[in-house]
Design a protein around this motif. Structure first.
Motif, PDB file in Angstrom:
ATOM      1  N   VAL A 260       0.851  -1.381  -0.214  1.00 38.21           N
ATOM      2  CA  VAL A 260       0.227  -0.268  -0.285  1.00 38.21           C
ATOM      3  C   VAL A 260       0.769   1.186  -0.245  1.00 38.21           C
ATOM      4  CG1 VAL A 260      -1.741  -1.337   1.542  1.00 38.21           C
ATOM      5  CG2 VAL A 260       0.125  -0.354   2.297  1.00 38.21           C
ATOM      6  N   ALA A 261       0.164   2.129  -0.093  1.00 38.66           N
ATOM      7  CA  ALA A 261       1.309   3.247  -0.526  1.00 38.66           C
ATOM      8  C   ALA A 261       0.412   4.722   0.120  1.00 38.66           C
ATOM      9  CB  ALA A 261       0.512   3.758  -1.925  1.00 38.66           C
ATOM     10  N   ALA A 262      -0.129   5.734  -0.472  1.00 44.15           N
ATOM     11  CA  ALA A 262      -0.162   7.092   0.465  1.00 44.15           C
ATOM     12  C   ALA A 262      -1.481   7.339   1.154  1.00 44.15           C
ATOM     13  CB  ALA A 262      -0.082   8.078  -0.507  1.00 44.15           C
ATOM     14  N   VAL A 263      -2.164   6.318   0.934  1.00 45.59           N
ATOM     15  CA  VAL A 263      -3.708   6.622   2.053  1.00 45.59           C
ATOM     16  C   VAL A 263      -3.461   6.336   3.336  1.00 45.59           C
ATOM     17  CG1 VAL A 263      -5.886   5.365   1.653  1.00 45.59           C
ATOM     18  CG2 VAL A 263      -4.697   6.477  -0.413  1.00 45.59           C
ATOM     19  N   HIS A 264      -2.844   5.194   3.234  1.00 42.96           N
ATOM     20  CA  HIS A 264      -2.397   4.573   4.658  1.00 42.96           C
ATOM     21  C   HIS A 264      -0.897   5.816   5.420  1.00 42.96           C
ATOM     22  CE1 HIS A 264      -3.891   0.993   3.383  1.00 42.96           C
ATOM     23  NE2 HIS A 264      -3.912   0.040   4.633  1.00 42.96           N
ATOM     24  N   ALA A 265      -0.189   5.993   4.120  1.00 40.06           N
ATOM     25  CA  ALA A 265       0.718   7.092   4.792  1.00 40.06           C
ATOM     26  C   ALA A 265       0.189   8.161   5.677  1.00 40.06           C
ATOM     27  CB  ALA A 265       2.008   7.402   3.826  1.00 40.06           C
ATOM     28  N   LEU A 266      -0.951   8.860   5.129  1.00 35.80           N
ATOM     29  CA  LEU A 266      -0.780  10.028   5.756  1.00 35.80           C
ATOM     30  C   LEU A 266      -2.287   9.633   6.491  1.00 35.80           C
ATOM     31  CD1 LEU A 266      -0.175  11.601   2.695  1.00 35.80           C
ATOM     32  CD2 LEU A 266      -2.325  12.540   2.976  1.00 35.80           C
ATOM     33  N   LEU A 290      -5.964   9.411  -4.056  1.00 31.85           N
ATOM     34  CA  LEU A 290      -6.990   8.617  -5.336  1.00 31.85           C
ATOM     35  C   LEU A 290      -7.284  10.193  -6.448  1.00 31.85           C
ATOM     36  CD1 LEU A 290      -9.835   6.103  -4.375  1.00 31.85           C
ATOM     37  CD2 LEU A 290      -7.301   5.933  -4.720  1.00 31.85           C
ATOM     38  N   ARG A 291      -7.324  11.207  -5.820  1.00 31.13           N
ATOM     39  CA  ARG A 291      -7.668  12.244  -7.252  1.00 31.13           C
ATOM     40  C   ARG A 291      -6.343  12.603  -7.126  1.00 31.13           C
ATOM     41  NH1 ARG A 291     -12.568  13.954  -4.762  1.00 31.13           N
ATOM     42  NH2 ARG A 291     -13.498  13.248  -6.670  1.00 31.13           N
ATOM     43  N   PHE A 292      -5.721  13.012  -6.414  1.00 34.28           N
ATOM     44  CA  PHE A 292      -4.578  13.546  -6.757  1.00 34.28           C
ATOM     45  C   PHE A 292      -3.491  12.825  -7.692  1.00 34.28           C
ATOM     46  CE2 PHE A 292      -0.221  13.367  -4.996  1.00 34.28           C
ATOM     47  CZ  PHE A 292       0.549  13.978  -5.067  1.00 34.28           C
ATOM     48  N   ASN A 293      -3.476  10.862  -7.078  1.00 35.59           N
ATOM     49  CA  ASN A 293      -3.207   9.701  -8.171  1.00 35.59           C
ATOM     50  C   ASN A 293      -3.751   9.944  -8.919  1.00 35.59           C
ATOM     51  OD1 ASN A 293      -1.248   9.487  -6.110  1.00 35.59           O
ATOM     52  ND2 ASN A 293      -2.692   7.557  -5.687  1.00 35.59           N
ATOM     53  N   LYS A 360       7.325  10.877   6.599  1.00 29.87           N
ATOM     54  CA  LYS A 360       7.799  10.293   7.715  1.00 29.87           C
ATOM     55  C   LYS A 360       7.543   8.498   7.393  1.00 29.87           C
ATOM     56  CE  LYS A 360       8.076  12.784  11.586  1.00 29.87           C
ATOM     57  NZ  LYS A 360       7.918  12.459  13.305  1.00 29.87           N
ATOM     58  N   GLN A 361       6.117   7.979   6.712  1.00 27.20           N
ATOM     59  CA  GLN A 361       6.293   7.045   6.441  1.00 27.20           C
ATOM     60  C   GLN A 361       7.021   6.778   5.250  1.00 27.20           C
ATOM     61  OE1 GLN A 361       4.226   4.867   8.583  1.00 27.20           O
ATOM     62  NE2 GLN A 361       4.100   6.209   9.962  1.00 27.20           N
ATOM     63  N   THR A 362       7.539   6.344   5.027  1.00 22.01           N
ATOM     64  CA  THR A 362       8.934   6.720   3.823  1.00 22.01           C
ATOM     65  C   THR A 362       8.058   5.125   3.223  1.00 22.01           C
ATOM     66  OG1 THR A 362      10.689   6.290   4.814  1.00 22.01           O
ATOM     67  CG2 THR A 362      10.299   8.416   4.022  1.00 22.01           C
ATOM     68  N   ARG A 363       8.772   4.469   3.616  1.00 25.38           N
ATOM     69  CA  ARG A 363       8.097   2.929   3.469  1.00 25.38           C
ATOM     70  C   ARG A 363       7.233   2.621   2.304  1.00 25.38           C
ATOM     71  NH1 ARG A 363       4.935  -0.659   5.721  1.00 25.38           N
ATOM     72  NH2 ARG A 363       4.206   0.303   7.032  1.00 25.38           N
ATOM     73  N   ASN A 368       3.762   5.361  -3.887  1.00 21.51           N
ATOM     74  CA  ASN A 368       2.580   5.945  -4.012  1.00 21.51           C
ATOM     75  C   ASN A 368       2.736   6.187  -5.625  1.00 21.51           C
ATOM     76  OD1 ASN A 368       0.216   6.940  -3.979  1.00 21.51           O
ATOM     77  ND2 ASN A 368       0.822   8.768  -4.223  1.00 21.51           N
ATOM     78  N   PRO A 369       1.793   5.831  -6.042  1.00 16.19           N
ATOM     79  CA  PRO A 369       1.520   5.970  -7.977  1.00 16.19           C
ATOM     80  C   PRO A 369       1.867   7.033  -8.605  1.00 16.19           C
ATOM     81  CG  PRO A 369      -0.163   4.797  -7.466  1.00 16.19           C
ATOM     82  CD  PRO A 369       0.100   5.370  -6.382  1.00 16.19           C
ATOM     83  N   ARG A 370       2.433   8.242  -7.981  1.00 16.52           N
ATOM     84  CA  ARG A 370       2.837  10.227  -7.744  1.00 16.52           C
ATOM     85  C   ARG A 370       3.303  10.852  -6.645  1.00 16.52           C
ATOM     86  NH1 ARG A 370      -1.158  14.943  -8.181  1.00 16.52           N
ATOM     87  NH2 ARG A 370       0.322  16.848  -8.874  1.00 16.52           N
ATOM     88  N   GLU A 371       4.515  10.638  -7.140  1.00 13.46           N
ATOM     89  CA  GLU A 371       6.137  11.257  -5.992  1.00 13.46           C
ATOM     90  C   GLU A 371       5.013  12.224  -4.961  1.00 13.46           C
ATOM     91  OE1 GLU A 371       9.763  13.617  -5.230  1.00 13.46           O
ATOM     92  OE2 GLU A 371       9.266  13.089  -7.009  1.00 13.46           O
ATOM     93  N   MET A 372       5.096  12.253  -3.751  1.00 13.96           N
ATOM     94  CA  MET A 372       4.232  12.891  -3.053  1.00 13.96           C
ATOM     95  C   MET A 372       5.020  15.054  -2.296  1.00 13.96           C
ATOM     96  SD  MET A 372       0.895  12.766   0.210  1.00 13.96           S
ATOM     97  CE  MET A 372      -0.228  11.930  -1.613  1.00 13.96           C
ATOM     98  N   THR A 373       4.753  15.169  -2.225  1.00 13.64           N
ATOM     99  CA  THR A 373       5.267  16.263  -1.235  1.00 13.64           C
ATOM    100  C   THR A 373       5.047  16.410   0.266  1.00 13.64           C
ATOM    101  OG1 THR A 373       4.619  18.233  -2.151  1.00 13.64           O
ATOM    102  CG2 THR A 373       6.648  16.711  -3.616  1.00 13.64           C
TER     103      THR A 373
END
Length: 385
Positions: A260-266, A290-293, A360-363, A368-373
Motif C-alpha cells: 500500500v501507499a499514500a492513503v495509509h501514509a496519511l 486517489l484524486r491526487f494520483n 515520515k512514512q517513507t516505506r 505511491n503512483p505519484r510522488e508526494m511532497t
C-alpha cells in the motif's frame, strides 16, 4: 513478465463456527501451553469463550492476554512477551482485530527469537525464529492474518512497522460468526479499509506489483463491493459477513506482496495523534489521495472500477476512474461514515503537523503512483477537512 515474489500464510481455514473447534484445527501446532491474545472488549462479550472451551476440552493450558490497546503501543508487546515467557508458552493464538493480531505477531517473534523490538523495525530486519502462531480475525478489514506486517505506536504518536515473512502466521482461521455482532460503524470502516488495501495494492508503484496480487485485488473488490452494504445494514447476514471476511483476506494477500501507499501514509498520523480507528482514518483521506494520483494512476483505477461497482462498466474507460472516485464518495455517505476530518475532532491547525508526520512514512510513500511532497500532503488534508 517481470520477476516477483509472493508469500502468504501457509494454511487458511474458512468455516462457520471454526473457533469452537480451534483445538482440533490448531492444537497440534500450538502445543500444550499457549497464550491467547485478544482485547478486553472481546473478552467481555464472550467472543473468545468457544475457543477457550475447545482448548479446555483438549487439556491445553491457556493464559489469556487481553490488555491490547487500540493503536497498540510498544508496552503491549513487552507485556505479552513477559507473559509468554513466564507461561513457558509453546504457541500463540490471537482472536481479534488488527491490534491483537499485530501484538501477537510481534510477541511470538520477540519471545521466540530473543531479539529486541527496537531492533526489528523496518523491512526484512527480523531474524527470528518465532513461536507457532495462529490468527483468527474478528473484523473484516485489516487482513493481518495473511500479511507479514505489524504496526506499533512508538513514543508519542508515531507509528512504525515490522515487515518480515516471519510474521506470516502458520494458520489463519476465518469464522464469520465472530463478526456477526460488529456494530454498523465498525463494519463500515473496516470494510472500507479492506477496499483501500485492494485499491492501493493494484495501483502500487512497488517493483513487486505482480499479477497474483492484481487478481486477488480484483476478486477482493468484487466481494467487498457486493456485500459491504448488506453487512453494515443487516449485520446478522452470515453469508455477507463471510464474503467480507474472505474479501478482506484476499486484499490482505494482495497488499502483503504489492504494498500500500499514500492513503495509509496519511492515515497513520490521524490515528496516532487523534486515536481515530485505522479503517476510518483511511476512509477520510481515500478519495482525496486517489484524486491526487489520477495523473499517474487513472488507467489502473479504471481497470478495477467495475469490480467494486459493476454499474461503472457502462461508463467509457476514459471517464471510469473519475466515476470510481465519485462512487467511493457515495458509498462512504451511504454507510454513514464521517465525511471530513473536522467531524472526528481534528482541528484545522493540526493539519501541518499531520503532513509533516505523513512524510515520515517513507516505506509507504515510495509505493505511491505519484510522488508526494509535504505540500501535497497538506493540500490533501485540507481537502479532506
Amino acid at each position: 513478465m517481470s520477476g516477483f515474489v509472493f508469500n502468504t500464510t501457509k494454511s487458511i481455514v474458512s468455516e462457520v463456527d471454526a473457533s469452537a473447534r480451534i483445538a482440533d484445527l490448531a492444537g497440534s501446532l500450538l502445543g500444550r501451553r499457549i497464550v491467547l491474545v485478544t482485547d478486553r472488549g472481546l473478552r467481555r462479550l464472550g467472543i473468545v469463550d468457544p475457543a477457550l472451551a475447545s482448548f479446555a476440552r483438549a487439556g491445553v493450558d491457556v493464559a489469556v492476554f487481553d490488555d491490547v490497546d487500540a493503536d497498540p503501543p510498544e508496552r503491549n508487546v513487552s507485556e505479552l512477551v513477559d507473559l509468554i515467557r513466564s507461561h513457558h508458552a509453546t504457541g500463540v493464538i490471537a482472536i481479534g482485530g488488527g491490534s491483537p493480531m499485530d501484538v501477537a505477531k510481534l510477541g511470538s517473534l520477540i519471545a521466540g527469537g530473543g531479539e529486541k523490538l527496537s531492533d526489528v523495525y523496518g523491512v526484512n530486519v527480523a531474524k527470528g525464529p518465532r513461536l507457532p502462531l495462529v490468527l483468527v480475525p474478528t473484523t473484516a478489514g485489516t487482513g493481518s492474518e495473511v500479511t507479514p506486517i505489524a504496526i506499533i505506536t512508538t513514543g508519542g504518536a508515531e507509528k512504525k512497522g515490522v515487515v518480515s515473512p516471519l510474521l506470516l502466521p502458520d494458520i489463519a482461521v476465518l469464522d464469520a460468526d465472530l463478526t456477526l455482532g460488529l456494530p454498523p460503524a465498525v463494519t463500515a470502516a473496516t470494510g472500507i479499509d479492506a477496499m483501500v488495501h485492494a485499491i492501493e495494492s493494484y495501483a502500487s508503484a512497488s517493483p513487486n506489483n505482480n499479477p497474483v496480487s492484481n487478481g486477488l485485488s480484483k476478486q477482493a473488490l468484487r466481494l467487498l463491493g457486493a456485500n459491504i452494504r448488506e453487512a453494515v445494514f443487516n449485520g446478522k447476514n452470515r453469508e455477507a459477513r463471510g464474503a467480507m471476511l474472505l474479501g478482506s483476506l484476499l486484499a490482505g494477500q494482495a497488499f502483503a506482496n504489492s504494498p500500500v501507499a499514500a492513503v495509509h501514509a496519511l492515515a497513520y498520523p490521524i490515528g496516532g495523534h487523534f486515536h481515530v480507528p485505522h479503517g476510518l482514518s483511511n476512509a477520510l483521506v481515500l478519495t482525496h489521495v486517489l484524486r491526487f494520483n489520477l495523473p499517474k494512476a487513472a488507467g489502473r483505477y479504471a481497470e478495477i472500477a467495475a469490480d467494486a461497482f459493476p454499474e461503472l462498466a457502462d461508463i467509457s474507460f476514459a471517464r471510469r476512474a473519475d466515476a470510481f472516485i465519485h462512487a467511493l464518495e457515495r458509498l462512504g455517505r451511504e454507510l454513514n461514515l464521517p465525511q471530513g476530518l473536522r467531524e472526528v475532532g481534528i482541528p484545522r491547525e493540526a493539519l501541518p503537523m499531520l503532513a509533516r508526520d505523513a512524510m515520515k512514512q517513507t516505506r509507504l510513500l515510495v509505493n505511491n503512483p505519484r510522488e508526494m511532497t509535504e505540500g501535497d500532503a497538506l493540500a490533501i488534508y485540507e481537502a479532506a477537512y
